[in-house]
Design an enzyme around this catalytic site. Structure first.
Site, PDB file in Angstrom:
ATOM      1  N   LYS A  17      -0.416   6.364  -3.083  1.00 57.64           N
ATOM      2  CA  LYS A  17      -1.652   5.793  -3.714  1.00 57.64           C
ATOM      3  C   LYS A  17      -2.565   5.310  -2.422  1.00 57.64           C
ATOM      4  O   LYS A  17      -1.847   4.584  -1.721  1.00 57.64           O
ATOM      5  CB  LYS A  17      -1.347   4.932  -4.494  1.00 57.64           C
ATOM      6  CG  LYS A  17      -1.978   5.224  -6.143  1.00 57.64           C
ATOM      7  CD  LYS A  17      -1.415   4.146  -7.047  1.00 57.64           C
ATOM      8  CE  LYS A  17      -1.962   4.011  -8.059  1.00 57.64           C
ATOM      9  NZ  LYS A  17      -1.834   2.974  -9.153  1.00 57.64           N
TER      10      LYS A  17
HETATM   11  O1  G3P Z   1      -1.905   1.101 -11.744  1.00 53.67           O
HETATM   12  C1  G3P Z   1      -3.405   1.388 -11.897  1.00 53.67           C
HETATM   13  C2  G3P Z   1      -3.968   0.692 -13.151  1.00 53.67           C
HETATM   14  O2  G3P Z   1      -3.757   1.533 -14.466  1.00 53.67           O
HETATM   15  C3  G3P Z   1      -3.986  -0.716 -13.483  1.00 53.67           C
HETATM   16  O3  G3P Z   1      -4.763  -1.150 -14.056  1.00 53.67           O
HETATM   17  O4  G3P Z   1      -6.700  -2.683 -14.945  1.00 53.67           O
HETATM   18  O5  G3P Z   1      -4.215  -2.684 -15.944  1.00 53.67           O
HETATM   19  O6  G3P Z   1      -4.555  -3.509 -13.798  1.00 53.67           O
HETATM   20  P1  G3P Z   1      -5.047  -2.374 -14.684  1.00 53.67           P
END
Ligand code: G3P
Length: 217
Positions: A83
């Protein structure tokens, strides 16, 4: 649609992988911090639990170090996807790793033109953060649709990985908009099975069946 779990909780990953519905896992530095364990140990364990793509994120900000970290992460297991953030250095590193046959998930995508550049850089996956866009009053699912149209216009095979999923509605909207994958927190994944009418209908079926006095086995 491929369903990934967005988690480093290996107990939850193991439990939900047993459904046979989990195609991969994504992690990020915040989730690694939450795990409270060495990163490479967590990634290796997740790669053993789920045979599909497992995203492990570089924490460098310059492309040279991103490439070095990416190669180290890719060496953990054959199903690791590296990533990288959607920055200029991230896309330079993406292109080099892609040339070397390493799959890259370009993350922290918040616009269609960012996604266009990631596809041009050879990203295997693009991660538009729809929940965070919604948090800022933008249209997260709408971005999925824009990326889908752009990728289809030019035949890009980068897979759209809907990320930052907050609700079952985000999963629905992403699927309708043509996302290839969605990465879902375990707590949200658990809600996908549920509907009150399913529970009510099953209760009624079982109640009526009990009155028959029959058994199948
Ligand atoms: O891991 C990538 C993404 O899904 C994280 O999103 O906004 O839940 O931190 P968030």
């Amino acid at each position: 649609m491929q369903i990934f779990l967005d988690s480093t909780d290996t107990k939850q990953i193991r439990e939900l992988a047993a459904t046979g519905l989990v195609d991969g896992v994504t992690t990020n530095p915040s989730l690694i911090a939450k795990a409270g364990r060495p990163m490479l140990e967590v990634i290796a364990e997740i790669c053993d639990i789920v045979e599909g793509p497992i995203s492990a994120e570089s924490v460098a900000t310059d492309h040279k170090t991103m490439i070095e970290e990416g190669k180290k992460l890719a060496a953990v297991a054959s199903n690791v996807v590296v990533k990288l953030p959607l920055t200029k250095d991230g896309l330079i590193a993406c292109a080099e790793l892609a040339r070397e046959g390493i799959n890259v998930n370009v993350t922290l995508c918040f616009s269609a033109v960012q996604a266009l550049l990631a596809a041009k850089a050879g990203a295997a996956y693009i991660s538009p953060f729809i929940g965070r866009l919604d948090d800022h009053g933008a249209d997260g699912v709408g971005l999925i649709g824009d990326i889908r149209q752009i990728y289809d216009n030019y035949g890009y095979d980068t897979e759209i990985l809907a990320a930052s999923i907050r609700t079952a509605e985000h999963v629905r909207g992403s699927a309708l908009a043509g996302a290839d994958c969605a990465t879902i927190p375990p707590d949200v994944f658990a809600t996908l099975f549920k509907h009150p009418l399913t529970d009510k209908g099953l209760d009624q079926f079982l109640s009526d069946w009990a009155k028959t006095g029959q058994s199948i086995l």
